[in-house]
Design a protein around this motif. Structure first.
Motif, PDB file in Angstrom:
ATOM      1  N   ASN A 191     -57.725   0.429  -8.880  1.00 58.37           N
ATOM      2  CA  ASN A 191     -57.718  -0.703  -9.809  1.00 58.37           C
ATOM      3  C   ASN A 191     -57.945  -2.032  -9.104  1.00 58.37           C
ATOM      4  O   ASN A 191     -58.658  -2.897  -9.597  1.00 58.37           O
ATOM      5  CB  ASN A 191     -56.387  -0.755 -10.577  1.00 58.37           C
ATOM      6  CG  ASN A 191     -56.206   0.434 -11.495  1.00 58.37           C
ATOM      7  OD1 ASN A 191     -57.176   0.968 -12.010  1.00 58.37           O
ATOM      8  ND2 ASN A 191     -54.969   0.861 -11.682  1.00 58.37           N
ATOM      9  N   SER A 192     -57.346  -2.181  -7.952  1.00 57.80           N
ATOM     10  CA  SER A 192     -57.435  -3.451  -7.231  1.00 57.80           C
ATOM     11  C   SER A 192     -57.290  -3.202  -5.745  1.00 57.80           C
ATOM     12  O   SER A 192     -56.598  -2.279  -5.315  1.00 57.80           O
ATOM     13  CB  SER A 192     -56.341  -4.413  -7.713  1.00 57.80           C
ATOM     14  OG  SER A 192     -56.324  -5.587  -6.919  1.00 57.80           O
ATOM     15  N   ASN A 193     -57.969  -4.022  -4.955  1.00 62.65           N
ATOM     16  CA  ASN A 193     -57.832  -3.944  -3.503  1.00 62.65           C
ATOM     17  C   ASN A 193     -57.248  -5.229  -2.925  1.00 62.65           C
ATOM     18  O   ASN A 193     -57.345  -5.486  -1.733  1.00 62.65           O
ATOM     19  CB  ASN A 193     -59.181  -3.644  -2.850  1.00 62.65           C
ATOM     20  CG  ASN A 193     -60.159  -4.802  -3.001  1.00 62.65           C
ATOM     21  OD1 ASN A 193     -60.019  -5.635  -3.897  1.00 62.65           O
ATOM     22  ND2 ASN A 193     -61.141  -4.853  -2.127  1.00 62.65           N
ATOM     23  N   VAL A 194     -56.635  -6.035  -3.807  1.00 61.76           N
ATOM     24  CA  VAL A 194     -56.058  -7.313  -3.388  1.00 61.76           C
ATOM     25  C   VAL A 194     -54.576  -7.121  -3.092  1.00 61.76           C
ATOM     26  O   VAL A 194     -53.789  -6.786  -3.991  1.00 61.76           O
ATOM     27  CB  VAL A 194     -56.245  -8.399  -4.464  1.00 61.76           C
ATOM     28  CG1 VAL A 194     -55.604  -9.710  -4.007  1.00 61.76           C
ATOM     29  CG2 VAL A 194     -57.717  -8.603  -4.756  1.00 61.76           C
ATOM     30  N   ILE A 195     -54.187  -7.311  -1.829  1.00 61.54           N
ATOM     31  CA  ILE A 195     -52.792  -7.207  -1.410  1.00 61.54           C
ATOM     32  C   ILE A 195     -52.209  -8.611  -1.342  1.00 61.54           C
ATOM     33  O   ILE A 195     -52.645  -9.434  -0.532  1.00 61.54           O
ATOM     34  CB  ILE A 195     -52.668  -6.519  -0.032  1.00 61.54           C
ATOM     35  CG1 ILE A 195     -53.269  -5.118  -0.088  1.00 61.54           C
ATOM     36  CG2 ILE A 195     -51.212  -6.457   0.409  1.00 61.54           C
ATOM     37  CD1 ILE A 195     -53.300  -4.420   1.252  1.00 61.54           C
TER      38      ILE A 195
END
Length: 332
Positions: A191-195
């Motif tokens: 869904n997302s690769n933003v940490i």
């Protein structure tokens, strides 16, 4: 069963299976992440970079200098300073795991980190942070024996026991990291690769996982919780006994010496466990992300920076050894 179904129905089943397989494949294709880092304005980028660079340089020089001082002075070759030297090593390790990557992310526009780098950083962080917990408990026990049973201290804290305690601390940190890092590989990210963090930590990875991280959270509760409870109780029980022993002494000089020896360690333990407990005990909220980063910044960057200062300024033996070393080098 397939032979009994119509051709169209079999075709639909085949398409659904293929689509599910494609979803699973796509879920594992996210192999790069973006570390958002600390929230700051663009004009603060250079001052923030210089600030953390200076802190990191002082951290490395302070901890490595403390290790060199302990190694070169034979009078410091006792269990207390053996543990202190290893604590300085772990602080150097912990700071080097987080700070260099954070410095790079502050300056560069691309804040990408690969999955392998992320897992490696997470593994290194858990090893060093867990080992530090065990070392702080070990140092508390050592001070308890030294003050409560000074005559039996050489027989209790033998070189063999000290080495066993040190090896156990590092092995415990390694096993703890292997457990959590191993369970991280069961997670998929689609869904997302933003940490939303300045380094790869376990909790932020849970938030962007497509896989249910309940098992991972249970492992953290069981293992991390047990380690923190065990080490904190060891510290509290040890220093409670130290306190009662000190209060029984009639000598004012003995009381001052005991407080001077234990004061630095108590301060270090309080500063380390305070943010750590606050981070994991506090219920989740929308503001938890920013608060977690501040807490993490404290025990990954600030604590390794101030530990050598605390132990140097509040330890007479270390100060005397430093003076002798500086005097000897000046004469040469």
């Amino acid at each position: 069963m397939v032979d009994d179904c119509p051709f169209y129905t079999c075709y639909i089943l085949f398409q659904r299976t293929s689509f599910k397989n494609m979803e699973t494949k796509n879920a594992t294709e996210l192999t790069e992440f973006v570390l958002t880092g600390l929230t700051y304005q663009q004009e603060c980028k250079i001052p923030l970079f210089l600030l953390f660079l200076v802190i990191y340089i002082i951290t490395i020089m302070g901890n490595l200098g403390l290790i060199a001082l302990i190694c070169n002075d034979l009078q410091l070759h006792i269990p207390m300073y053996l543990f202190l030297g290893n604590l300085a090593f772990v602080d150097t390790w912990l700071s080097s795991t987080v700070t260099p990557r954070m410095l790079v992310n502050i300056l560069t526009k691309s804040k990408m980190i690969s999955l392998s780098e992320c897992m490696t950083q997470c593994f290194s962080f858990v090893v060093s942070a867990t080992t530090e917990c065990f070392l702080l408990a070990t140092m508390a026990y050592d001070r308890c024996v030294a003050i409560c049973n000074p005559l039996l201290y050489p027989m209790i804290m033998t070189n063999r026991l000290c080495m066993r305690m040190l090896i156990s601390s590092f092995v415990g940190g390694l096993l703890h990291a292997l457990i959590h890092t191993g369970f991280l590989f069961r997670l998929t990210f689609c869904n997302s690769n933003v940490i939303h963090h300045f380094y790869c930590d376990i909790m932020p990875l849970f938030k962007i996982s497509c896989t249910d991280p309940s098992i991972n959270a249970l492992m953290i509760f069981v293992f991390s919780g047990s380690i923190q409870v065990f080490t904190i109780l060891t510290v509290l029980v040890s220093y409670t006994q130290v306190l009662f022993t000190i209060l029984k002494k009639k000598s004012l000089q003995g009381i001052r010496k005991a407080f001077s020896t234990c004061g630095a360690h108590l301060l270090s333990v309080s500063l380390y466990y305070g943010p750590l407990l606050f981070m994991y005990v506090r219920p989740g909220s929308e503001q938890a992300g920013e608060q977690d980063m501040i807490d993490s910044l404290f025990y990954t960057v600030i604590i390794p920076f101030i530990n050598p200062i605390i132990y140097s300024l509040r330890n007479k033996s270390v100060i005397d050894s430093l003076r002798k070393t500086l005097k000897r080098n000046t004469c040469i």
